[in-house]
Design an enzyme around this catalytic site. Structure first.
Site, PDB file in Angstrom:
ATOM      1  CG  PHE A 123      -1.631   1.550   1.140  1.00 36.02           C
ATOM      2  CD1 PHE A 123      -3.498   0.807   1.286  1.00 36.02           C
ATOM      3  CD2 PHE A 123      -0.984   2.040   2.111  1.00 36.02           C
ATOM      4  CE1 PHE A 123      -4.215   2.121   1.161  1.00 36.02           C
ATOM      5  CE2 PHE A 123      -2.552   3.301   2.926  1.00 36.02           C
ATOM      6  CZ  PHE A 123      -4.327   2.568   2.298  1.00 36.02           C
ATOM      7  CG  LEU A 125      -1.971   7.436   2.254  1.00 33.43           C
ATOM      8  CD1 LEU A 125      -1.817   8.283   1.155  1.00 33.43           C
ATOM      9  CD2 LEU A 125      -2.390   7.013   3.198  1.00 33.43           C
ATOM     10  CB  SER A 132       0.780  13.080  10.167  1.00 34.71           C
ATOM     11  OG  SER A 132       1.808  12.243  10.786  1.00 34.71           O
ATOM     12  CB  ILE A 157       6.467   0.931   0.841  1.00 35.25           C
ATOM     13  CG1 ILE A 157       6.165   2.148   0.082  1.00 35.25           C
ATOM     14  CG2 ILE A 157       5.274   0.065   0.054  1.00 35.25           C
ATOM     15  CD1 ILE A 157       4.777   2.697   0.634  1.00 35.25           C
ATOM     16  CD  GLU A 363      -2.333  -0.396   8.614  1.00 31.88           C
ATOM     17  OE1 GLU A 363      -3.466  -0.169   8.970  1.00 31.88           O
ATOM     18  OE2 GLU A 363      -1.523  -0.881   8.414  1.00 31.88           O
ATOM     19  N   GLY A 364      -1.097   5.988  10.680  1.00 35.27           N
ATOM     20  CA  GLY A 364      -1.474   7.268  11.477  1.00 35.27           C
ATOM     21  C   GLY A 364      -0.801   6.752  13.235  1.00 35.27           C
ATOM     22  CB  SER A 366      -0.765   8.116  19.349  1.00 33.24           C
ATOM     23  OG  SER A 366      -0.034   6.391  19.822  1.00 33.24           O
ATOM     24  CD  GLU A 367       1.119  11.204  18.645  1.00 34.12           C
ATOM     25  OE1 GLU A 367       1.876  10.971  17.468  1.00 34.12           O
ATOM     26  OE2 GLU A 367       1.969  11.642  19.950  1.00 34.12           O
TER      27      GLU A 367
END
Ligand code: CAA
Length: 380
Positions: A123, A125, A132, A157, A363-364, A366-367
């Protein structure tokens, strides 16, 4: 409210537990030390249906549900967090979006081989200058007749050095913000798609990641996923599922650490008795067990909502936030309980500590999870 697993969910959990205990756990320390990609385990996961757990059988998957997927992820991650994230990226970040947004032809060509484990997906991105802030990507897609030309780079990746396919996101209109993004499929070996050597990281050493370059990479419209402009929403909806997978990975790491703390504290003696008799240790174990259970409940709730087909953006973010921070805290306490041995590479405690840390980032962060949670909460 029913907290019982269905017969199928319990079977998937048991199958994953048996595989993880017999085949994954014995290799985990060596894989970590050598940074070795677990080819044989990836193949076995394909044979067992673990590479497309919630993909219907007609598309090459195991035909189970998102709860079963989360349960299986926890089992694999308990044995080896690296092996678990390889599985997670293929399931959540490659198969799931193709199932939801792919054409029938894309499902045949890309989804079925990935869900059955014959091929591996990744994936794309994140970029060097946008992690972020995912909608501000530099990778560009320029229309060229009935083709697109991709130009740019993606980094971190996971599965990148070994993947057969990438689902990649590119801006086709720099002025349209999140609505100017489109998703594309690109197979490995396609001209202009150039995966780079693997990254070297603090943990999850056996799960290889890399930077990938797109240099005038010309792809047919048939590899465009969804309509132009849908890319950002596809990425976000995909991460709603992906965050359940990472939450479950974090649960597995935390459970391994807790189980080791319990075993060690019963066997290690200090001041004439097992340290498990000391309230200082008992309180740590109590906190570890309670936090782990709370994180598991959040994770299974998000997965159950996914199975019911209802929006679970906030619940996935809560599960990932909680489970990843719990994993770090539990892994930290596990080292403390082991004392000097916890700091030694002869024990698994230090591996769990290193592996837990990434679950708070990928995958993002904690913030970002807090941003997602508060955005929904403040909407009322
Ligand atoms: N589902 C569907 N649509 C969504 C959505 C979701 N979960 N989240 C947002 N959207 C839609 C919004 O409704 C909005 O649409 P409209 O304009 O039509 O209303 C549009 O997308 C833009 O939304 P926002 O304004 O909220 O977007 P933003 O630019 O402010 O970004 C963000 C929001 C939450 C910060 C987002 O950028 C984000 O999640 N960033 C983190 C990225 C991330 O997790 N990266 C991980 C990389 S993958 C990885 O780590 C893989 C690996 O190796 C394991």
């Amino acid at each position: 409210m029913n907290f019982e697993l269905t017969e199928e969910q319990a079977l998937v959990q048991q199958m994953a537990r048996d595989f993880a205990t017999k085949e994954v756990a014995p290799l985990a320390r060596e894989l970590d030390r050598e940074g070795r990609w677990p080819t044989e385990l990836v193949r076995r996961m394909g044979e067992l249906g673990l590479m497309g757990v919630a993909v219907p059988t007609e598309h090459g998957g195991a035909g189970a549900d998102a709860v079963s997927y989360a349960l299986a992820m926890e089992e694999i991650a308990r044995a080896c967090a690296s092996t678990a994230v390889i599985m997670s990226v293929n399931n959540s970040l490659f198969c799931d979006p193709l199932l939801k947004f792919g054409t029938e032809e894309q499902k045949r060509e890309f989804l079925a081989p990935a869900a059955s484990g014959d091929k591996l997906g990744c994936f794309g991105l994140t970029e060097p200058a946008s992690g972020s802030d995912a909608s501000h990507m530099a990778t560009f897609a320029e229309k060229d007749g009935d083709h697109w030309i991709l130009e740019g780079s993606k980094n971190w990746i996971t599965n990148g050095p070994h993947a057969d396919f990438i689902l990649v996101f590119a801006a086709h209109d720099r002025h349209a913000g999140s609505k100017g993004t489109t998703a594309f499929l690109v197979p490995e070996g396609h001209p202009g798609f150039l995966p780079q050597p693997r990254d070297h990281k603090l943990g999850i050493h056996a799960a290889h990641s890399c930077t990938v370059f797109f240099e005038r990479c010309r792809v047919p419209k048939a590899w465009q996923v969804g309509e132009p402009g849908m890319g950002f929403k596809i990425a976000m909806a995909t991460l709603d599922g992906g965050r359940i997978g990472i939450a479950a990975q974090a649960l597995g790491i935390a459970r391994a650490a807790l189980e080791e703390s319990i075993a060690y504290s019963k066997e290690r003696k200090a001041f004439g008795e097992p340290i498990a008799n000391k309230q200082a240790i008992q309180f740590m174990i109590a906190d570890m067990a309670t936090e782990l259970d709370a994180a598991r409940l959040l994770t299974l709730r998000a997965a159950a909502m996914k199975d019911r087909g209802v929006r679970h953006t906030q619940q996935s973010a809560m599960a990932k936030l909680m489970a990843s921070e719990v994993a770090t805290r539990v892994a930290h306490k596990n080292i403390q309980i082991h004392g000097g041995y916890g700091y030694s590479v002869e024990y698994d405690a230090e591996r769990h500590y290193r592996d837990a840390r990434i679950t708070e980032i990928y995958e993002g962060t904690s913030e970002i999870q807090r941003i997602v949670i508060s955005a929904t909460a403040l909407k009322g």
